[in-house]
Scaffold this motif. Structure first.
Motif, PDB file in Angstrom:
ATOM      1  N   MET A   1       0.836  -1.196   0.000  1.00  0.00           N
ATOM      2  CA  MET A   1       0.000   0.000   0.000  1.00  0.00           C
ATOM      3  C   MET A   1       0.873   1.249   0.000  1.00  0.00           C
ATOM      4  SD  MET A   1      -3.008  -1.102   2.698  1.00  0.00           S
ATOM      5  CE  MET A   1      -4.177   0.092   2.068  1.00  0.00           C
ATOM      6  N   ARG A   2       0.451   2.239  -0.761  1.00  0.00           N
ATOM      7  CA  ARG A   2       1.188   3.497  -0.870  1.00  0.00           C
ATOM      8  C   ARG A   2       0.581   4.519   0.087  1.00  0.00           C
ATOM      9  NH1 ARG A   2       0.041   1.549  -5.722  1.00  0.00           N
ATOM     10  NH2 ARG A   2      -1.682   3.005  -6.005  1.00  0.00           N
ATOM     11  N   ALA A   3       1.449   5.190   0.837  1.00  0.00           N
ATOM     12  CA  ALA A   3       0.977   6.153   1.832  1.00  0.00           C
ATOM     13  C   ALA A   3       1.728   7.472   1.692  1.00  0.00           C
ATOM     14  CB  ALA A   3       1.162   5.595   3.241  1.00  0.00           C
ATOM     15  N   VAL A   4       1.047   8.542   2.103  1.00  0.00           N
ATOM     16  CA  VAL A   4       1.641   9.879   2.117  1.00  0.00           C
ATOM     17  C   VAL A   4       1.448  10.465   3.507  1.00  0.00           C
ATOM     18  CG1 VAL A   4       1.550  12.215   1.185  1.00  0.00           C
ATOM     19  CG2 VAL A   4       1.205  10.253  -0.335  1.00  0.00           C
ATOM     20  N   PHE A   5       2.542  10.938   4.103  1.00  0.00           N
ATOM     21  CA  PHE A   5       2.503  11.641   5.381  1.00  0.00           C
ATOM     22  C   PHE A   5       2.554  13.130   5.055  1.00  0.00           C
ATOM     23  CE2 PHE A   5       4.058  10.982  10.004  1.00  0.00           C
ATOM     24  CZ  PHE A   5       3.244  12.011  10.437  1.00  0.00           C
ATOM     25  N   LEU A   6       1.474  13.847   5.323  1.00  0.00           N
ATOM     26  CA  LEU A   6       1.337  15.219   4.850  1.00  0.00           C
ATOM     27  C   LEU A   6       2.083  16.255   5.691  1.00  0.00           C
ATOM     28  CD1 LEU A   6      -2.440  15.263   3.865  1.00  0.00           C
ATOM     29  CD2 LEU A   6      -0.464  15.114   2.343  1.00  0.00           C
ATOM     30  N   ASP A   7       2.258  15.987   6.976  1.00  0.00           N
ATOM     31  CA  ASP A   7       2.874  17.008   7.842  1.00  0.00           C
ATOM     32  C   ASP A   7       3.790  16.365   8.887  1.00  0.00           C
ATOM     33  OD1 ASP A   7       0.650  15.870   9.012  1.00  0.00           O
ATOM     34  OD2 ASP A   7      -0.207  17.743   9.749  1.00  0.00           O
ATOM     35  N   GLN A  23       4.900  -1.660   6.965  1.00  0.00           N
ATOM     36  CA  GLN A  23       3.540  -2.051   6.578  1.00  0.00           C
ATOM     37  C   GLN A  23       3.158  -1.564   5.173  1.00  0.00           C
ATOM     38  OE1 GLN A  23       2.383  -4.068   8.809  1.00  0.00           O
ATOM     39  NE2 GLN A  23       4.101  -3.472  10.136  1.00  0.00           N
ATOM     40  N   LEU A  24       4.074  -0.855   4.515  1.00  0.00           N
ATOM     41  CA  LEU A  24       3.748  -0.168   3.270  1.00  0.00           C
ATOM     42  C   LEU A  24       4.715  -0.559   2.158  1.00  0.00           C
ATOM     43  CD1 LEU A  24       3.346   3.330   4.945  1.00  0.00           C
ATOM     44  CD2 LEU A  24       1.468   1.794   4.297  1.00  0.00           C
ATOM     45  N   THR A  25       4.238  -0.394   0.936  1.00  0.00           N
ATOM     46  CA  THR A  25       5.136  -0.557  -0.201  1.00  0.00           C
ATOM     47  C   THR A  25       5.922   0.729  -0.457  1.00  0.00           C
ATOM     48  OG1 THR A  25       3.331   0.062  -1.688  1.00  0.00           O
ATOM     49  CG2 THR A  25       3.703  -2.295  -1.318  1.00  0.00           C
ATOM     50  N   LYS A  26       5.320   1.877  -0.079  1.00  0.00           N
ATOM     51  CA  LYS A  26       5.993   3.160  -0.258  1.00  0.00           C
ATOM     52  C   LYS A  26       5.402   4.174   0.713  1.00  0.00           C
ATOM     53  CE  LYS A  26       7.101   6.765  -3.655  1.00  0.00           C
ATOM     54  NZ  LYS A  26       6.909   7.260  -5.043  1.00  0.00           N
ATOM     55  N   LEU A  27       6.279   4.964   1.351  1.00  0.00           N
ATOM     56  CA  LEU A  27       5.851   6.055   2.219  1.00  0.00           C
ATOM     57  C   LEU A  27       6.523   7.336   1.751  1.00  0.00           C
ATOM     58  CD1 LEU A  27       4.420   7.218   4.720  1.00  0.00           C
ATOM     59  CD2 LEU A  27       6.456   6.586   6.063  1.00  0.00           C
ATOM     60  N   SER A  28       5.724   8.289   1.297  1.00  0.00           N
ATOM     61  CA  SER A  28       6.238   9.598   0.887  1.00  0.00           C
ATOM     62  C   SER A  28       5.926  10.597   1.996  1.00  0.00           C
ATOM     63  CB  SER A  28       5.573  10.058  -0.412  1.00  0.00           C
ATOM     64  OG  SER A  28       5.812   9.128  -1.441  1.00  0.00           O
ATOM     65  N   ASP A  44      -2.140   9.167  -5.933  1.00  0.00           N
ATOM     66  CA  ASP A  44      -1.929   7.717  -6.005  1.00  0.00           C
ATOM     67  C   ASP A  44      -1.948   7.044  -4.638  1.00  0.00           C
ATOM     68  OD1 ASP A  44      -1.746   7.430  -8.758  1.00  0.00           O
ATOM     69  OD2 ASP A  44       0.383   7.969  -8.775  1.00  0.00           O
ATOM     70  N   ALA A  45      -2.221   7.802  -3.597  1.00  0.00           N
ATOM     71  CA  ALA A  45      -2.120   7.259  -2.242  1.00  0.00           C
ATOM     72  C   ALA A  45      -3.343   6.441  -1.866  1.00  0.00           C
ATOM     73  CB  ALA A  45      -1.927   8.387  -1.241  1.00  0.00           C
ATOM     74  N   GLU A  46      -3.090   5.324  -1.210  1.00  0.00           N
ATOM     75  CA  GLU A  46      -4.168   4.534  -0.609  1.00  0.00           C
ATOM     76  C   GLU A  46      -4.358   4.880   0.864  1.00  0.00           C
ATOM     77  OE1 GLU A  46      -3.813   0.218  -2.359  1.00  0.00           O
ATOM     78  OE2 GLU A  46      -1.846   1.214  -2.396  1.00  0.00           O
ATOM     79  N   ILE A  47      -3.302   5.444   1.450  1.00  0.00           N
ATOM     80  CA  ILE A  47      -3.348   5.857   2.852  1.00  0.00           C
ATOM     81  C   ILE A  47      -2.792   7.274   2.962  1.00  0.00           C
ATOM     82  CG2 ILE A  47      -2.502   5.416   5.197  1.00  0.00           C
ATOM     83  CD1 ILE A  47      -2.177   2.487   4.438  1.00  0.00           C
ATOM     84  N   ILE A  48      -3.493   8.106   3.709  1.00  0.00           N
ATOM     85  CA  ILE A  48      -2.988   9.433   4.056  1.00  0.00           C
ATOM     86  C   ILE A  48      -2.797   9.487   5.563  1.00  0.00           C
ATOM     87  CG2 ILE A  48      -3.573  11.879   4.271  1.00  0.00           C
ATOM     88  CD1 ILE A  48      -4.942  11.766   1.611  1.00  0.00           C
TER      89      ILE A  48
END
Length: 317
Positions: A1-7, A23-28, A44-48
């Motif tokens: 799962m692809r995730a983005v950490f916004l702050d 737990q993720l395939t990618k964390l931006s 493209d994120a599945e998790i924010i």
């Protein structure tokens, strides 16, 4: 799962995020994110993962791949939960991570207020003890916490942690009932009674329509003129104009604020620029011991794991 950490900047750079990354395939990760940047960064994120970045209905509707929002805080007024439900987006938050951190902050500040530690250290640095005719140099007097009455408004994890330390200091603890209620539960005290009897009032309740401006001019006028107000909850619980006037007019003795209505506050904020000796302000850090921050990160990972396993852990939707 692809995730983005916004702050991510809301957390210390020394924390270990590997438990989430596993737990993720990618964390931006982004230090901060404005409302106009959310869609482009999360398309493209599945998790924010968000602490304070707003996610309203319009933004959520433009993120068709999004499956889970992890709020890296207890409060969730920055996310439109109803819109998330309609869009079948899961939402989780975290709680129970900051009790010891907040309680330690509250008593660190109260001890400084009542013990005058910095004042007495400075007296020695300035040579006043060395030139004293007596074996001690008193300077400002200080008072014991023992016997003081502490009013706690908001008796969740944080309020209970503060109460436990207060009892160790032999303080009397009054747990406030909700304002504007006619029924007082066992072990609670009517809000009006707490306001009038407490030597110290510590706020730990969430910000809601009912609690906004809870501490207003009327409440401040009914507090003891020797009382200390501590707010580590949300800035909007306190009418800041009324508080400034109450401190100037010595309606209450002291205020300790870790939160303000607008964060970060403007440079010209009246409280920050008041130069009042009976006001102390810190930058929303009571929750943020290194240990508490790491516990929060671990809880975020648990929420992601639970979601992947089809479990509803800490879910708000």
């Amino acid at each position: 799962m692809r995730a983005v950490f916004l702050d991510k900047q809301t957390f210390s750079s020394t924390l270990d995020f590997s438990i989430i990354e596993q737990q993720l395939t990618k964390l931006s990760c982004y230090a901060t994110t404005s409302a106009t940047e959310v869609i482009s960064r999360c398309h493209d994120a599945e998790i924010i993962i968000t602490n304070k970045v707003p996610l309203n209905a319009e933004i959520l509707a433009d993120l068709p791949k999004l499956r889970l929002i992890c709020i890296s805080a207890t409060g969730y007024n920055n996310v439109d939960i109803n819109a998330a439900k309609r869009l079948n987006i899961a939402v989780s938050n975290v709680s129970g991570y900051a009790g010891q951190s907040v309680a330690q902050y509250v008593f660190a500040q109260l001890l400084e207020c009542y013990q005058q530690t910095n004042h007495h250290n400075n007296n020695t640095r300035q040579g006043l003890w060395s030139t004293s005719d007596a074996f001690c140099y008193h300077g400002n007097g200080f008072s014991e916490l023992a016997g003081k009455t502490l009013g706690i408004i908001g008796y969740g994890n944080l309020g209970k942690a503060v109460a436990a330390i207060a009892q160790a200091f032999n303080m009397q603890v009054l747990i406030s009932e909700r304002p504007k209620t006619t029924t007082v539960r066992a072990g609670r005290v009517a809000f009006a009674q707490v306001i009038e009897q407490a030597d110290i009032i510590s706020l730990h309740c969430p910000q809601t329509a009912e609690t906004e401006n809870l501490i207003d001019a009327s409440v401040l006028s009914r507090m003891k003129n020797t009382a200390v107000l501590v707010n580590t909850a949300r800035g909007a619980l306190v009418d800041e104009v009324a508080l400034l006037n109450a401190l100037k007019n010595k309606e209450i003795a002291y205020a300790i604020l870790d939160v303000l209505r607008q964060e970060p506050p403007p440079v010209a904020h009246p409280l920050l620029n008041s130069k009042l000796a009976n006001l102390k302000i810190t930058a929303h850090i009571a929750w943020a011991s290194i240990e508490a921050q790491q516990r929060l990160i671990n809880l975020l990972a648990n929420n992601i794991i639970a979601f992947k396993q089809g479990q509803r852990l800490n879910r708000l939707d």
